[in-house]
Design an enzyme around this catalytic site. Structure first.
Site, PDB file in Angstrom:
ATOM      1  N   GLY A  22       7.699   3.556  -9.702  1.00  0.00           N
ATOM      2  CA  GLY A  22       8.188   2.367 -10.421  1.00  0.00           C
ATOM      3  C   GLY A  22       8.977   1.403  -9.548  1.00  0.00           C
ATOM      4  O   GLY A  22       9.638   0.506 -10.063  1.00  0.00           O
TER       5      GLY A  22
ATOM      6  N   SER B 194       2.984   3.736  -6.126  1.00  0.00           N
ATOM      7  CA  SER B 194       2.860   5.184  -6.291  1.00  0.00           C
ATOM      8  C   SER B 194       1.603   5.535  -7.088  1.00  0.00           C
ATOM      9  O   SER B 194       0.960   6.553  -6.814  1.00  0.00           O
ATOM     10  CB  SER B 194       4.108   5.763  -6.964  1.00  0.00           C
ATOM     11  OG  SER B 194       4.337   5.111  -8.190  1.00  0.00           O
ATOM     12  N   SER B 195       1.216   4.698  -8.040  1.00  0.00           N
ATOM     13  CA  SER B 195       0.028   5.056  -8.831  1.00  0.00           C
ATOM     14  C   SER B 195      -1.238   4.905  -7.991  1.00  0.00           C
ATOM     15  O   SER B 195      -2.148   5.742  -8.078  1.00  0.00           O
ATOM     16  CB  SER B 195      -0.048   4.250 -10.119  1.00  0.00           C
ATOM     17  OG  SER B 195      -0.004   2.887  -9.833  1.00  0.00           O
TER      18      SER B 195
ATOM     19  N   ASP C 134      -3.716  -2.842  -3.436  1.00  0.00           N
ATOM     20  CA  ASP C 134      -3.035  -1.573  -3.196  1.00  0.00           C
ATOM     21  C   ASP C 134      -4.010  -0.469  -2.766  1.00  0.00           C
ATOM     22  O   ASP C 134      -3.793   0.219  -1.755  1.00  0.00           O
ATOM     23  CB  ASP C 134      -2.265  -1.146  -4.458  1.00  0.00           C
ATOM     24  CG  ASP C 134      -1.293  -2.221  -4.912  1.00  0.00           C
ATOM     25  OD1 ASP C 134      -0.960  -3.095  -4.095  1.00  0.00           O
ATOM     26  OD2 ASP C 134      -0.880  -2.190  -6.081  1.00  0.00           O
TER      27      ASP C 134
HETATM   28  C1  GLA Z   1       0.584  -5.144  -7.982  1.00  0.00           C
HETATM   29  C2  GLA Z   1      -0.926  -5.077  -8.139  1.00  0.00           C
HETATM   30  C3  GLA Z   1      -1.596  -5.774  -6.950  1.00  0.00           C
HETATM   31  C4  GLA Z   1      -1.050  -7.185  -6.748  1.00  0.00           C
HETATM   32  C5  GLA Z   1       0.479  -7.173  -6.739  1.00  0.00           C
HETATM   33  C6  GLA Z   1       1.056  -8.562  -6.708  1.00  0.00           C
HETATM   34  O1  GLA Z   1       0.977  -4.400  -6.879  1.00  0.00           O
HETATM   35  O2  GLA Z   1      -1.371  -3.737  -8.196  1.00  0.00           O
HETATM   36  O3  GLA Z   1      -2.992  -5.786  -7.141  1.00  0.00           O
HETATM   37  O4  GLA Z   1      -1.555  -8.062  -7.717  1.00  0.00           O
HETATM   38  O5  GLA Z   1       1.010  -6.497  -7.869  1.00  0.00           O
HETATM   39  O6  GLA Z   1       0.777  -9.174  -5.493  1.00  0.00           O
END
Ligand code: GLA
Length: 389
Positions: free
Chosen positions: A120, A125-126, A170
């Protein structure tokens, strides 16, 4: 205080709960985004790097599906054919379902998970869990697939199966990162370039937790979609906001009412900052990179309106005490601030920033530094020494 490594923890947990050693042990890092925030779902560039904190999945064969995490120590029976549960295990069942659709099938598996990645805090982490689980399941099935496919499966597991409205940043960096590099990922055309990042990044956790499944992130995504529609109504041919040229911005801003004009301004200027940041990295020009981070934070605060008081205090203090630059990283509305600090001043600046934060909020932030780490990888398990490549 030294803590057991998550590799050792996941391996022992597996052994304790399932009675033998794991067949596959995989770890995946969290990430910080240097810059390029809220651009990935607008077709723009992002510049993240993997951090040294990791989530580990130890896996073995079994009839049926079971998973245990070091956080709660309870064995959960997974039901990949049932609707996604409202729990972290949804990332696992999501990955199992997407893999099945890709022809990677297993009769079952046992999974044990441990992590030293804060949950969080905007450090993905997810996505680390989804990527590590995907790679572990692929390894268990005896398949070898590309890092790109691992990223794609983990993205689909989160986005389509769990229903997290995320972009692709991510999972992509977590699957493809290299030690000592940041990844310039052009989400518009999929191009990826590894750029040198030899130094360290400081991470200051705000302690304010934010989940992507809560409304703000989704609201911004929708606002960006409306901004795109309005821009197209005014005659622009772009298919993503990030494709709007900086020169077109003043005229479009005059036509768009708030809040859409502010969201548009953030995305278009952030695209330019991200490309400039990539050039600064190549030139090893950390002062310029720092300035871009600060401008990026200002835009998140004023235009995208995704910051929070805790992050603003950390950024301001970092710069005041000598950081080259700092900004909120990740989705926002909480999470963590990153700062680039000259080597010889790191300890002093970190202490002074933490102290300013304590004076304002009555508690110390968790603050630590990381180098750019490797993406998902197989680990040697402490028990049984079964190494997978
Ligand atoms: C989260 C989402 C990403 C991106 C960021 C903001 O981390 O998982 O895909 O949109 O927010 O840049």
């Amino acid at each position: 205080m030294t803590q057991a490594s998550p590799v050792g923890q996941a391996t022992s947990l597996f052994q304790e709960q399932f009675g033998s050693g794991p067949t596959v042990v995989v770890s995946a890092p969290g990430r910080v985004n240097l810059i390029g925030e809220h651009t990935d779902y607008n077709g723009g560039p992002v510049l993240p790097l993997a951090i040294e904190r990791r989530t580990v999945v130890a896996a073995g064969h079994g009839e049926g599906w079971a998973a245990v995490s070091a956080i709660d120590g309870t064995v959960h029976l997974l039901e990949p054919d049932a609707p996604s549960p409202d729990s972290w295990t949804a990332y696992l069942t999501g990955a199992i379902r997407v893999l099945r659709r890709r022809g990677i099938t297993l009769r079952g598996a046992r999974l044990a998970i441990a992590s030293n990645l804060p949950v969080g805090m905007g450090l993905s982490s997810s996505a680390a869990l989804s990527v590590a689980a995907t790679r572990a399941l692929v390894g268990l099935a005896g398949n070898k697939v590309s890092a790109e496919l691992i990223a794609e499966v983990a993205y689909l597991a989160e986005h389509d199966e769990v229903g997290v409205p995320c972009g692709r940043m991510d999972q992509t960096v977590i699957a493809l990162a290299r030690t000592g590099s940041a990844l310039l990922f052009e989400t518009g055309n999929g191009a990826m370039t590894q750029l040198p990042f030899p130094g360290r990044v400081w991470v200051f956790e705000t302690g304010v937790s934010h989940q992507l499944t809560t409304g703000d992130y989704n609201t911004r995504r929708r606002e960006c979609q409306v901004a795109l529609r309005l821009v197209r109504d005014y005659g622009s041919l772009v298919t993503v906001l990030a494709a709007i040229a900086a020169e077109e911005l003043p005229e479009l801003e005059r036509m768009l009412p708030p809040p859409w004009k502010l969201r548009l301004r953030h995305v278009v200027t952030e695209v330019a900052r991200t490309h400039a940041a990539a050039r600064a990295l190549v030139a090893r020009d950390l002062p310029s990179l720092g300035r871009l981070l600060l401008e990026g934070h200002e835009s998140l605060r004023q235009n995208f309106q995704s910051s929070c008081a805790e992050a603003d205090v950390l950024v301001e203090a970092a710069v005041q005490h000598g950081a080259w630059g700092a900004r909120l990283t990740g989705a926002g509305w909480g999470g963590a601030v990153i700062a680039l600090i000259p080597d010889e001043q790191e300890a002093r600046v970190a202490a002074e920033v933490s102290d300013d934060f304590r004076q304002r909020f009555g508690r110390l932030p968790d603050a630590w530094a990381t180098k750019a780490a490797a993406g998902v990888r197989s680990e040697k398990s402490a028990i049984g020494d079964r190494r997978q490549s």
